[in-house]
Design a protein around this motif. Structure first.
Motif, PDB file in Angstrom:
ATOM      1  N   GLU A 112     -34.189 -27.696  27.472  1.00 32.44           N
ATOM      2  CA  GLU A 112     -34.836 -26.559  28.113  1.00 32.44           C
ATOM      3  C   GLU A 112     -35.150 -25.473  27.094  1.00 32.44           C
ATOM      4  N   PHE A 113     -34.218 -25.230  26.159  1.00 37.44           N
ATOM      5  CA  PHE A 113     -34.469 -24.242  25.110  1.00 37.44           C
ATOM      6  C   PHE A 113     -35.663 -24.653  24.254  1.00 37.44           C
ATOM      7  N   LEU A 114     -35.715 -25.922  23.864  1.00 40.00           N
ATOM      8  CA  LEU A 114     -36.807 -26.394  23.020  1.00 40.00           C
ATOM      9  C   LEU A 114     -38.161 -26.259  23.724  1.00 40.00           C
ATOM     10  N   LYS A 115     -38.159 -26.392  25.027  1.00 36.59           N
ATOM     11  CA  LYS A 115     -39.403 -26.299  25.797  1.00 36.59           C
ATOM     12  C   LYS A 115     -39.843 -24.854  26.021  1.00 36.59           C
ATOM     13  N   THR A 116     -38.904 -23.919  26.010  1.00 36.18           N
ATOM     14  CA  THR A 116     -39.229 -22.555  26.439  1.00 36.18           C
ATOM     15  C   THR A 116     -39.028 -21.475  25.382  1.00 36.18           C
ATOM     16  N   CYS A 117     -38.472 -21.802  24.237  1.00 34.27           N
ATOM     17  CA  CYS A 117     -38.217 -20.803  23.194  1.00 34.27           C
ATOM     18  C   CYS A 117     -39.489 -20.005  22.905  1.00 34.27           C
ATOM     19  N   SER A 118     -39.360 -18.683  22.903  1.00 36.52           N
ATOM     20  CA  SER A 118     -40.535 -17.819  22.756  1.00 36.52           C
ATOM     21  C   SER A 118     -40.958 -17.600  21.307  1.00 36.52           C
ATOM     22  N   ASP A 119     -40.068 -17.913  20.350  1.00 35.47           N
ATOM     23  CA  ASP A 119     -40.422 -17.696  18.943  1.00 35.47           C
ATOM     24  C   ASP A 119     -40.035 -18.888  18.074  1.00 35.47           C
ATOM     25  N   PRO A 120     -40.530 -20.085  18.398  1.00 37.48           N
ATOM     26  CA  PRO A 120     -40.135 -21.279  17.639  1.00 37.48           C
ATOM     27  C   PRO A 120     -40.553 -21.244  16.176  1.00 37.48           C
ATOM     28  N   GLY A 121     -41.579 -20.470  15.863  1.00 41.94           N
ATOM     29  CA  GLY A 121     -42.093 -20.454  14.499  1.00 41.94           C
ATOM     30  C   GLY A 121     -41.160 -19.851  13.469  1.00 41.94           C
ATOM     31  N   ARG A 122     -40.127 -19.129  13.918  1.00 40.34           N
ATOM     32  CA  ARG A 122     -39.249 -18.474  12.933  1.00 40.34           C
ATOM     33  C   ARG A 122     -38.258 -19.445  12.297  1.00 40.34           C
ATOM     34  N   PHE A 123     -38.051 -20.611  12.907  1.00 41.91           N
ATOM     35  CA  PHE A 123     -37.080 -21.567  12.380  1.00 41.91           C
ATOM     36  C   PHE A 123     -37.743 -22.510  11.372  1.00 41.91           C
ATOM     37  N   THR A 124     -37.045 -22.741  10.269  1.00 44.18           N
ATOM     38  CA  THR A 124     -37.592 -23.601   9.223  1.00 44.18           C
ATOM     39  C   THR A 124     -36.783 -24.888   9.026  1.00 44.18           C
ATOM     40  N   LYS A 125     -35.539 -24.914   9.486  1.00 44.32           N
ATOM     41  CA  LYS A 125     -34.682 -26.102   9.416  1.00 44.32           C
ATOM     42  C   LYS A 125     -33.882 -26.182  10.718  1.00 44.32           C
ATOM     43  N   ALA A 126     -33.361 -27.375  11.013  1.00 43.01           N
ATOM     44  CA  ALA A 126     -32.576 -27.529  12.235  1.00 43.01           C
ATOM     45  C   ALA A 126     -31.536 -28.618  12.043  1.00 43.01           C
ATOM     46  N   PHE A 127     -30.464 -28.525  12.825  1.00 41.57           N
ATOM     47  CA  PHE A 127     -29.493 -29.612  12.832  1.00 41.57           C
ATOM     48  C   PHE A 127     -28.808 -29.722  14.182  1.00 41.57           C
ATOM     49  N   CYS A 128     -28.267 -30.903  14.416  1.00 37.41           N
ATOM     50  CA  CYS A 128     -27.506 -31.199  15.630  1.00 37.41           C
ATOM     51  C   CYS A 128     -26.411 -32.156  15.191  1.00 37.41           C
ATOM     52  N   TYR A 129     -25.185 -31.657  15.149  1.00 41.01           N
ATOM     53  CA  TYR A 129     -24.117 -32.465  14.543  1.00 41.01           C
ATOM     54  C   TYR A 129     -23.107 -32.932  15.583  1.00 41.01           C
ATOM     55  N   GLY A 130     -23.038 -34.250  15.772  1.00 36.34           N
ATOM     56  CA  GLY A 130     -22.024 -34.850  16.623  1.00 36.34           C
ATOM     57  C   GLY A 130     -22.295 -34.776  18.112  1.00 36.34           C
ATOM     58  N   SER A 131     -23.534 -34.464  18.509  1.00 31.88           N
ATOM     59  CA  SER A 131     -23.823 -34.264  19.932  1.00 31.88           C
ATOM     60  C   SER A 131     -25.039 -35.020  20.449  1.00 31.88           C
ATOM     61  N   PHE A 132     -25.956 -35.402  19.586  1.00 28.20           N
ATOM     62  CA  PHE A 132     -27.206 -36.028  20.021  1.00 28.20           C
ATOM     63  C   PHE A 132     -26.950 -37.260  20.885  1.00 28.20           C
ATOM     64  N   GLN A 133     -25.903 -38.007  20.582  1.00 24.54           N
ATOM     65  CA  GLN A 133     -25.614 -39.257  21.296  1.00 24.54           C
ATOM     66  C   GLN A 133     -25.220 -39.044  22.749  1.00 24.54           C
ATOM     67  N   TYR A 134     -24.931 -37.802  23.141  1.00 23.58           N
ATOM     68  CA  TYR A 134     -24.558 -37.526  24.527  1.00 23.58           C
ATOM     69  C   TYR A 134     -25.752 -37.182  25.408  1.00 23.58           C
ATOM     70  N   LEU A 135     -26.943 -37.135  24.818  1.00 21.83           N
ATOM     71  CA  LEU A 135     -28.146 -36.919  25.605  1.00 21.83           C
ATOM     72  C   LEU A 135     -28.595 -38.243  26.214  1.00 21.83           C
ATOM     73  N   PRO A 136     -28.956 -38.270  27.501  1.00 23.04           N
ATOM     74  CA  PRO A 136     -29.560 -39.482  28.063  1.00 23.04           C
ATOM     75  C   PRO A 136     -30.790 -39.874  27.253  1.00 23.04           C
ATOM     76  N   GLN A 137     -31.150 -41.145  27.269  1.00 17.19           N
ATOM     77  CA  GLN A 137     -32.217 -41.647  26.417  1.00 17.19           C
ATOM     78  C   GLN A 137     -33.521 -40.863  26.597  1.00 17.19           C
ATOM     79  N   VAL A 138     -33.903 -40.588  27.829  1.00 19.32           N
ATOM     80  CA  VAL A 138     -35.147 -39.848  28.066  1.00 19.32           C
ATOM     81  C   VAL A 138     -35.060 -38.448  27.473  1.00 19.32           C
TER      82      VAL A 138
END
Length: 233
Positions: A112-138
């Motif tokens: 939901e954050f990725l879909k609605t963030c109002s200022d996505p352009g300010r970020f230049t790098k990203a990470f997700c550590y130890g959690s991606f596998q808990y998202l349903p496939q879709v």
């Protein structure tokens, strides 16, 4: 199967841990004890190397937990923003680590954050550590697609600590494996993916993928890998 939603589980875990047991609150433990400082530094160094983190970068931490790892990564750049869906974990992050506007934390479902963030352009790098596998496939596919399409200034992403389906035997004790558990996002480990399965999923969203494994001294190196995403040519 988990008895309750993951965010509720972490909310309860925070309430049952000591206020300063930051690694216990996010289950970054070995044998029930918090990982060592050396282990944490391995993770920080791996994220920084994978994202080619520079002092001027603005980092986005998706599924940031209580901010204990985020703050160490943010210290290596110009700051960042952490997002998590556990109210209790975000409360800890805001109390102990938030230093606005340089370092901020937000309660939100990550997709939901990725879909609605109002200022996505300010970020230049990203990470997700130890959690991606808990998202349903879709949702995992949506996560990667939204990050690619809306966060156009993000050049590199580290998806860390992914369970490697080709090395499940190195994890499960004899008789402990339950058929099909590797495909269940709400199991204790989440979804296991081969490197090809991960790279195919990322490619659909427009990412190129390379892989790294942490040193043998890292407690989970025998069954996990880090995926590093960059924009396709």
């Amino acid at each position: 199967m988990m008895a309750k939603p993951l965010n509720e589980m972490y909310d309860e875990l925070v309430r049952n841990c000591a206020p300063d047991d930051f690694w216990g609150q996010v289950k970054r433990t070995v044998g029930g004890k918090p990982v060592s400082e050396e282990q944490v530094e391995m993770i920080v160094e791996a994220v920084a190397a994978a994202t080619a983190l520079k002092p001027e970068d603005c980092m986005l931490d998706l599924c940031c937990g209580n901010g204990a790892l985020s703050t160490r990564v943010f210290a290596l750049c110009a700051g960042g923003h952490g997002v998590d869906f556990s109210e209790q974990l975000i409360n800890v992050a805001k109390e102990h680590f938030e230093d606005a506007p340089r370092e901020t934390y937000q309660l939100s479902d990550v997709v939901e954050f990725l879909k609605t963030c109002s200022d996505p352009g300010r970020f230049t790098k990203a990470f997700c550590y130890g959690s991606f596998q808990y998202l349903p496939q879709v949702m995992a596919g949506e996560f990667l697609a939204e990050l690619n399409q809306r966060f156009v200034s993000v050049s590199r992403v580290c998806i860390g600590n992914v369970p490697d389906k080709e090395r499940m035997k190195a994890f499960f004790r004899e008789g402990a494996y339950v058929e099909g558990i590797e495909d269940q996002h709400d199991s204790a480990i989440g979804i296991w993916r081969t490197r090809k399965e991960f790279s195919d999923l990322a490619a659909v969203a427009g990412w190129r993928t390379e892989f790294r494994t942490l040193p043998e001294g890292y407690y989970a190196s025998h069954y996990r890998y880090d995926a590093i995403l960059s924009r396709g040519q």
